[in-house]
Motif scaffolding. Structure first.
Motif, mmCIF file in Angstrom:
data_model
loop_
_atom_site.group_PDB
_atom_site.id
_atom_site.type_symbol
_atom_site.label_atom_id
_atom_site.label_comp_id
_atom_site.label_asym_id
_atom_site.label_seq_id
_atom_site.Cartn_x
_atom_site.Cartn_y
_atom_site.Cartn_z
ATOM 1 N N ARG A 36 31.651 49.826 46.936
ATOM 2 C CA ARG A 36 32.022 48.618 46.204
ATOM 3 C C ARG A 36 33.536 48.435 46.171
ATOM 4 O O ARG A 36 34.037 47.313 46.336
ATOM 5 C CB ARG A 36 31.451 48.672 44.786
ATOM 6 N N ILE A 37 34.262 49.525 45.963
ATOM 7 C CA ILE A 37 35.723 49.432 45.919
ATOM 8 C C ILE A 37 36.261 48.975 47.275
ATOM 9 O O ILE A 37 37.179 48.148 47.347
ATOM 10 C CB ILE A 37 36.333 50.781 45.490
ATOM 11 N N GLY A 38 35.700 49.503 48.355
ATOM 12 C CA GLY A 38 36.134 49.075 49.678
ATOM 13 C C GLY A 38 35.982 47.575 49.871
ATOM 14 O O GLY A 38 36.883 46.903 50.387
ATOM 15 N N SER A 39 34.860 47.025 49.439
ATOM 16 C CA SER A 39 34.635 45.582 49.545
ATOM 17 C C SER A 39 35.530 44.810 48.585
ATOM 18 O O SER A 39 36.069 43.752 48.935
ATOM 19 C CB SER A 39 33.169 45.251 49.262
ATOM 20 N N ASP A 40 35.700 45.323 47.375
ATOM 21 C CA ASP A 40 36.562 44.665 46.393
ATOM 22 C C ASP A 40 37.986 44.519 46.911
ATOM 23 O O ASP A 40 38.637 43.479 46.725
ATOM 24 C CB ASP A 40 36.604 45.466 45.089
ATOM 25 N N LEU A 41 38.501 45.568 47.555
ATOM 26 C CA LEU A 41 39.880 45.524 48.047
ATOM 27 C C LEU A 41 40.036 44.469 49.150
ATOM 28 O O LEU A 41 41.074 43.809 49.240
ATOM 29 C CB LEU A 41 40.300 46.903 48.552
ATOM 30 N N VAL A 42 39.008 44.301 49.975
ATOM 31 C CA VAL A 42 39.036 43.228 50.971
ATOM 32 C C VAL A 42 39.034 41.869 50.265
ATOM 33 O O VAL A 42 39.778 40.952 50.650
ATOM 34 C CB VAL A 42 37.841 43.357 51.938
ATOM 35 N N LEU A 43 38.224 41.725 49.224
ATOM 36 C CA LEU A 43 38.193 40.478 48.459
ATOM 37 C C LEU A 43 39.566 40.155 47.877
ATOM 38 O O LEU A 43 40.039 39.014 47.955
ATOM 39 C CB LEU A 43 37.177 40.582 47.318
ATOM 40 N N LEU A 44 40.202 41.148 47.286
ATOM 41 C CA LEU A 44 41.514 40.928 46.675
ATOM 42 C C LEU A 44 42.556 40.547 47.729
ATOM 43 O O LEU A 44 43.357 39.631 47.525
ATOM 44 C CB LEU A 44 41.958 42.180 45.924
ATOM 45 N N ILE A 58 34.810 56.114 38.779
ATOM 46 C CA ILE A 58 35.805 56.007 39.841
ATOM 47 C C ILE A 58 36.463 54.636 39.740
ATOM 48 O O ILE A 58 35.795 53.612 39.906
ATOM 49 C CB ILE A 58 35.171 56.177 41.236
ATOM 50 N N GLY A 59 37.751 54.606 39.458
ATOM 51 C CA GLY A 59 38.445 53.333 39.320
ATOM 52 C C GLY A 59 37.785 52.471 38.256
ATOM 53 O O GLY A 59 37.527 52.944 37.146
ATOM 54 N N PRO A 60 37.431 51.214 38.596
ATOM 55 C CA PRO A 60 36.833 50.329 37.591
ATOM 56 C C PRO A 60 35.319 50.493 37.441
ATOM 57 O O PRO A 60 34.694 49.741 36.703
ATOM 58 C CB PRO A 60 37.156 48.935 38.148
ATOM 59 N N TYR A 88 43.034 45.661 38.307
ATOM 60 C CA TYR A 88 42.175 46.393 39.243
ATOM 61 C C TYR A 88 42.965 47.519 39.900
ATOM 62 O O TYR A 88 42.504 48.670 39.970
ATOM 63 C CB TYR A 88 41.617 45.442 40.305
ATOM 64 N N CYS A 89 44.154 47.208 40.380
ATOM 65 C CA CYS A 89 44.967 48.214 41.065
ATOM 66 C C CYS A 89 45.351 49.358 40.127
ATOM 67 O O CYS A 89 45.380 50.528 40.538
ATOM 68 C CB CYS A 89 46.215 47.568 41.650
ATOM 69 N N THR A 90 45.633 49.032 38.877
ATOM 70 C CA THR A 90 45.955 50.077 37.906
ATOM 71 C C THR A 90 44.781 51.021 37.716
ATOM 72 O O THR A 90 44.949 52.247 37.631
ATOM 73 C CB THR A 90 46.352 49.453 36.550
ATOM 74 N N SER A 91 43.569 50.461 37.685
ATOM 75 C CA SER A 91 42.390 51.315 37.509
ATOM 76 C C SER A 91 42.196 52.247 38.703
ATOM 77 O O SER A 91 41.684 53.359 38.559
ATOM 78 C CB SER A 91 41.132 50.455 37.308
ATOM 79 N N LYS A 144 43.965 48.545 52.811
ATOM 80 C CA LYS A 144 44.655 49.803 52.539
ATOM 81 C C LYS A 144 45.970 49.589 51.796
ATOM 82 O O LYS A 144 46.494 50.516 51.171
ATOM 83 C CB LYS A 144 44.933 50.542 53.852
ATOM 84 N N GLU A 145 46.506 48.372 51.851
ATOM 85 C CA GLU A 145 47.799 48.100 51.216
ATOM 86 C C GLU A 145 47.683 47.319 49.917
ATOM 87 O O GLU A 145 48.697 46.942 49.331
ATOM 88 C CB GLU A 145 48.707 47.357 52.201
ATOM 89 N N VAL A 146 46.462 47.063 49.457
ATOM 90 C CA VAL A 146 46.290 46.307 48.213
ATOM 91 C C VAL A 146 46.849 47.086 47.033
ATOM 92 O O VAL A 146 47.546 46.550 46.167
ATOM 93 C CB VAL A 146 44.806 45.959 47.984
ATOM 94 N N VAL A 147 46.558 48.377 46.984
ATOM 95 C CA VAL A 147 47.010 49.223 45.877
ATOM 96 C C VAL A 147 48.271 49.961 46.315
ATOM 97 O O VAL A 147 48.278 50.656 47.327
ATOM 98 C CB VAL A 147 45.927 50.243 45.477
ATOM 99 N N ASP A 148 49.332 49.789 45.548
ATOM 100 C CA ASP A 148 50.598 50.470 45.844
ATOM 101 C C ASP A 148 50.612 51.807 45.115
ATOM 102 O O ASP A 148 50.655 51.854 43.893
ATOM 103 C CB ASP A 148 51.765 49.589 45.372
ATOM 104 N N PHE A 149 50.572 52.877 45.886
ATOM 105 C CA PHE A 149 50.530 54.215 45.294
ATOM 106 C C PHE A 149 51.913 54.860 45.168
ATOM 107 O O PHE A 149 52.028 56.019 44.812
ATOM 108 C CB PHE A 149 49.634 55.140 46.129
#
Length: 202
Positions: free
Chosen positions: A72-80, A58-60, A27-30, A194-199
């Protein structure tokens, strides 16, 4: 949903800890490799057309408007973020074997945690301060209804994952239905989406 969510095969089943972190990395890679961006535009009508009418990838997610996909991405990141907290034993009374995350706006509960003592149901949301009380109330109501209809649950526990930037409001929020149902514990878990995906490598 399968047509719009490219990672459905990674998230359509309960995941143990190893499988979760593998799926999370996909997910993060996408997200890291997404080429979507919003160009500067002062024409508000054109922005409305772009954000709320134009289908994008956009992403996945594909074949959704930016408005839909980013929600959806905002909610997904909270889920992760929330699932990672559960797998890392930040709620000691919940010892997960597997977690099912209903990514991509699927119907049903957002989170189903399987433990040796049964299932723990959960909801997740990423909401602005102006709307977070409504989302919390809806989540609590849905989870308390499950105590009436679901036979299997773990010590009458539930979880709600939410974006941590609204913590000050959520901690001060009280819910009459929750107070009237003392036999069910609802763990409200702030998540730093905000920290789920390491950029850093991008």
């Amino acid at each position: 949903m399968q047509k719009t969510f490219a990672l459905i095969e990674s998230f359509n089943k309960p995941l143990d800890k190893t499988a979760f972190f593998e799926a999370k990395e996909k997910y993060c890679t996408s997200i890291r490799t997404s080429s979507f961006s919003m160009l500067e535009n002062t024409n508000l009508i054109e922005l409305i057309e772009t954000i709320k009418r134009t289908l994008s990838q956009i992403g996945p997610y594909k074949d959704l408007t930016p408005f839909e996909a980013l929600n959806r991405i905002g909610s997904d990141l909270v889920l992760l973020a929330g699932a990672e907290k559960i797998f890392n034993n930040e709620i000691p009374s919940i010892k997960p074997k597997t977690i099912l995350l209903n990514m991509g706006n699927k119907a049903g509960y957002d989170v189903i945690i399987e433990t040796d003592k049964g299932k723990v149901y959960g909801e997740a949301f990423n909401a602005a301060k102006s709307f977070c009380k409504v989302k919390m109330r809806e989540s609590i109501n849905k989870l308390l209804e499950s105590s009436k209809s679901e036979e299997r649950y773990s010590q009458k526990q539930r979880v709600i994952f939410y974006n941590e930037d609204i913590t000050d409001i959520i901690e001060a929020y009280t819910n009459k239905k929750e107070k009237a149902t003392p036999g069910v514990i609802i763990h409200k878990i702030p998540c730093n989406y905000k920290e789920v995906v390491d950029f850093k490598d991008r």
